[in-house]
Design an enzyme around this catalytic site. Sequence first.
Site, PDB file in Angstrom:
ATOM      1  CB  SER A 161      -0.161  11.266  -2.877  1.00  0.00           C
ATOM      2  OG  SER A 161       0.869  10.466  -3.424  1.00  0.00           O
ATOM      3  CE1 TYR A 174      -3.079   6.445  -2.310  1.00  0.00           C
ATOM      4  CE2 TYR A 174      -1.313   7.143  -3.768  1.00  0.00           C
ATOM      5  CZ  TYR A 174      -1.867   7.083  -2.507  1.00  0.00           C
ATOM      6  OH  TYR A 174      -1.218   7.666  -1.433  1.00  0.00           O
TER       7      TYR A 174
END
Length: 262
Positions: A161, A174
Amino acid sequence: MPTRPAQSAPATPSTPVAPLTPPAPKVVLITGASSGIGAATARRLAAAGHHVVLGARRTDRLTALAQEIEARAGSVFPHVLDVTDQAGVRSFVAAAHDRYGRVDVLVNNAGVMPLSRLDALRVDEWNRMIDVNLRGVLHGIAAVLPLMRAQRRGHIVNISSVSGLRVDPTAAVYSATKHAVRALSEGLRQESRELRVTVISPGLTRSELTASIGDSGIKDAVETQMSIAIPATAIGEAVRYAIDQPADVDVNELVVRPTVQG
Ligand code: NDP
């Protein structure tokens, strides 16, 4: 007065461009194929002629996607998968190997993103992110690595990501999992001379990812940001690009985000 001659071909001859040959079909396993980026990747790869093996927990979604791909003459094999269960990941890979006799590519895509501030102490959600986003990727690598070593070829595509490249408030855990995915991908690449390793880092992409955010204020804020998101097909195309390169070309990192994303 002499007229200028019409413009003709360039003076220096250009190198002839070799005709493109379509890449050979590959057996591609995709985790988290029931929605978003995984489903878009499956559609794109099947359209390119690859055999796609779909894994996720929502088997009704996998069945519907498989029917859609088959209706377009694609080659597809849906199989239940929970990436947090190492034995289950092994069974998923074994089922694909039994069916096709080889495993060419694993796309480690399954992920969850229950964002929150650290001081909210949502420890169960931290653990879920570690279990799916990090342990799940490791389970996938562990399941395919012996096969790929024996084949002396293979390709592992890990979906990280933009949060694997930066850290933002509410995204600490995350981001930690996505930084870890990039780190272990680089380690795997350095250890492998016969395998290809690709990390793809998407920016804001339309999918169901915000569904896992339990804090309603954070969820609303992220969904507002998602107004600039790009379609999941953009990431599916990046996966296809990496896979369809010649065997001696290893695309290691791609960052794909909305043009307007900061
Ligand atoms: P989605 O929520 O649409 O897809 C997530 C997928 O992961 C689903 O198919 C889900 O399937 C699967 N999944 C979740 N838990 C498990 C599990 N335990 N075992 C197997 N599969 C699981 O979101 P995205 O498509 O956006 O997410 C795909 C990847 O892209 C993730 O790794 C995410 O972090 C990453 N990403 C997404 C971005 C975005 O803006 N959308 C940006 C950057 C990265 P099921 O529930 O059926 O098991």
